[in-house]
Design a protein around this motif. Structure first.
Motif, mmCIF file in Angstrom:
data_model
loop_
_atom_site.group_PDB
_atom_site.id
_atom_site.type_symbol
_atom_site.label_atom_id
_atom_site.label_comp_id
_atom_site.label_asym_id
_atom_site.label_seq_id
_atom_site.Cartn_x
_atom_site.Cartn_y
_atom_site.Cartn_z
ATOM 1 N N SER A 34 0.857 -1.195 0.000
ATOM 2 C CA SER A 34 0.000 0.000 0.000
ATOM 3 C C SER A 34 0.889 1.239 0.000
ATOM 4 C CB SER A 34 -0.898 -0.004 1.233
ATOM 5 O OG SER A 34 -0.120 0.162 2.403
ATOM 6 N N ASP A 35 0.285 2.380 -0.323
ATOM 7 C CA ASP A 35 1.041 3.635 -0.316
ATOM 8 C C ASP A 35 1.575 3.932 1.078
ATOM 9 O OD1 ASP A 35 0.598 3.995 -3.001
ATOM 10 O OD2 ASP A 35 -1.200 5.228 -2.702
ATOM 11 N N LYS A 38 4.619 1.733 1.652
ATOM 12 C CA LYS A 38 5.760 2.230 0.872
ATOM 13 C C LYS A 38 6.388 3.449 1.541
ATOM 14 C CE LYS A 38 4.050 0.611 -3.578
ATOM 15 N NZ LYS A 38 3.479 1.005 -4.875
ATOM 16 N N GLU A 39 5.547 4.345 2.050
ATOM 17 C CA GLU A 39 6.050 5.541 2.731
ATOM 18 C C GLU A 39 6.780 5.169 4.020
ATOM 19 O OE1 GLU A 39 6.934 9.478 3.039
ATOM 20 O OE2 GLU A 39 5.926 8.512 1.351
#
Length: 63
Positions: A34-35, A38-39
C-alpha cells in the motif's frame, strides 16, 4: 500419560499439512504494498542511514 493412537497422530499430521499448504499459498502470492507501507519503508530506510555509523568512523573513535 495420555494414550496416543495412530489415528490421532495421523489427524495432527494432516492438520499440519493443511497449514503448511496454506502458508505456501500465501508466500507464492504477489502482493502490492500500500502507499502507506511504501512511505513507512522509505522513512525507515532514510532513518537507518542517518542513525548508522560507517566502519571508518567507529575505527577512528576506538582506535
Amino acid at each position: 500419560m495420555e494414550n496416543v493412537t495412530l489415528n490421532v497422530v495421523y489427524k495432527e499430521i494432516q492438520d499440519l499439512k493443511s497449514v503448511v499448504t496454506y502458508l505456501k499459498h500465501l508466500l507464492e502470492e504477489e502482493y502490492e504494498l500500500s502507499d502507506w507501507a511504501k512511505e513507512e519503508l522509505k522513512n525507515a530506510r532514510e532513518e537507518m542511514k542517518t542513525k548508522t555509523f560507517s566502519h571508518e568512523d567507529i575505527m577512528k573513535k576506538y582506535a
